[in-house]
Design an enzyme around this catalytic site. Sequence first.
Site, mmCIF file in Angstrom:
data_model
loop_
_atom_site.group_PDB
_atom_site.id
_atom_site.type_symbol
_atom_site.label_atom_id
_atom_site.label_comp_id
_atom_site.label_asym_id
_atom_site.label_seq_id
_atom_site.Cartn_x
_atom_site.Cartn_y
_atom_site.Cartn_z
ATOM 1 N N HIS A 1 0.808 -1.221 0.000
ATOM 2 C CA HIS A 1 0.000 0.000 0.000
ATOM 3 C C HIS A 1 0.839 1.267 0.000
ATOM 4 O O HIS A 1 0.350 2.323 -0.411
ATOM 5 C CB HIS A 1 -0.947 0.008 1.206
ATOM 6 C CG HIS A 1 -2.128 -0.894 1.038
ATOM 7 N ND1 HIS A 1 -2.084 -2.242 1.325
ATOM 8 C CD2 HIS A 1 -3.395 -0.642 0.614
ATOM 9 C CE1 HIS A 1 -3.262 -2.779 1.086
ATOM 10 N NE2 HIS A 1 -4.080 -1.835 0.644
ATOM 11 N N GLY A 2 2.066 1.208 0.468
ATOM 12 C CA GLY A 2 2.882 2.412 0.475
ATOM 13 C C GLY A 2 4.266 2.158 1.034
ATOM 14 O O GLY A 2 4.464 1.270 1.873
#
Length: 471
Positions: free
Chosen positions: A322-323
């Site tokens: 996600h990041g």
Amino acid sequence: MEYTSATFWLCLLPALVVLLAGDRVLREREGARDLFHRIMMLVVSVMLISLSGWVTLGIFAAVSMAAYGLCHWGLRCGRRGRRVMLWFTIPLLLLPLLYYKYGYFIGVNVFREQWDTLKDLVIPLGISFYTFQIIGFCIDTLTKEDQGQMPGLLDYLNFCAFFPRFVAGPIERRAELLPQMQRMELAFTAENVNIGLRYIILGLFFKMALADNLAYAFWDKFTWGNAWMVWCNNLLFTFRIYFDFAGYALSAYGLAKCMGITLRMNFMSPYTAANVRDFWRRWHTSLTSWFTEYIYFPMGGSRTKRWALNMIIVFLISGLWHGAAWNFVIWGGLAGVALVIHRWFRNHGWQMWAPLGWMLTFGMTVLTWMFFYDTDPELLSKHLQSIFSVDAYSIKYFIVACSWKFRALHAACIIPMLLLSFAVLLGEYWSQKKSENPYHLLLHPYACGVEVFLTILLQSGATNQFIYAAF
């Protein structure tokens, strides 16, 4: 490629007119008609992808063509050679993703170097989604006997580039989407368009009426030590990220359905789940199943004694997907630990009363989303201290939170937005009880009429990009 932008629709609608006109001309020539459908779909997808920039289009073309060539080469080898080819192919396909999304993170945390040239790189649109879909295609092609044949290049590119799912998924499997690309008979029937438009209306309502207004209500700055403000922000973001991401997924599903193509339903009313296991079966279903099949099962899944470690590792990887920041890793780790705890109790015969299970699941979700939106470690630490400090829940802080929020929002839109959000969840809950589709009641023609009215009435005017477009 934003569904809420006029540019997207101004480009798409003329292309669809050309598609329908060609379909009418070639109606009596079945072979030419099918080929025209497939070529036009690729042309439309490439045109819409190029709106995001030539870098996005170029990287997508490089990744997809590299995978196609390597799979062709791998199929000429024996079983052992295919697996060796796969171990070479996967890291190669991940290189653009690692460079654009994780380059700076790797430089700081692995090599202890500040690679400033990588710090402000713009992540190409959809790179996390199409990279994982293409890797899944390679794994299926080189390891599964029933899928060990290469499709034609045109069908393969349509499978990779199909525009409704390009920006933020769903991450489709070869066995589910590729056959639809190979027999592409774009069926703009009255039934398909009717169903598809309802999903598009619901998706745009989720995004434009709910998610964008919840983003407006979010606090960017507030006094430290006020737990009421922190919890309010957590709740606002909890609803916002769901309505934003599900809004994209429903719109994508509707666009594809209008053309007679069925995509995976990426959300199944996750906030009505009564336990964390059920939540992850309903939230971002395509990513969850991808990690389950291609990482969790090869690690041994639940068949080994280290199933808990396997589960936590998968969620740590999911968080990093996600990041490129430690807060995402912590978020994934917390989700994995919660799932391990739930499974341990379930294995020992413990079953929680459903309403209490829902409250615990929803409460945990509201808390853990804070690790998703707080990318500043110092700020995240202060927020956590506020939540776990008794003094931060004083009446004085409650009054401060109310007065600040109401003054900042002019008409106190936070209250109607939260009430409307809970009303939507209630509609999903009743839909889930009455049918297999959790959006059944929200797709009723009368409900769609109300959603159109509310979307027009509540449109914030802000141009907020879909949150998951940044992933």
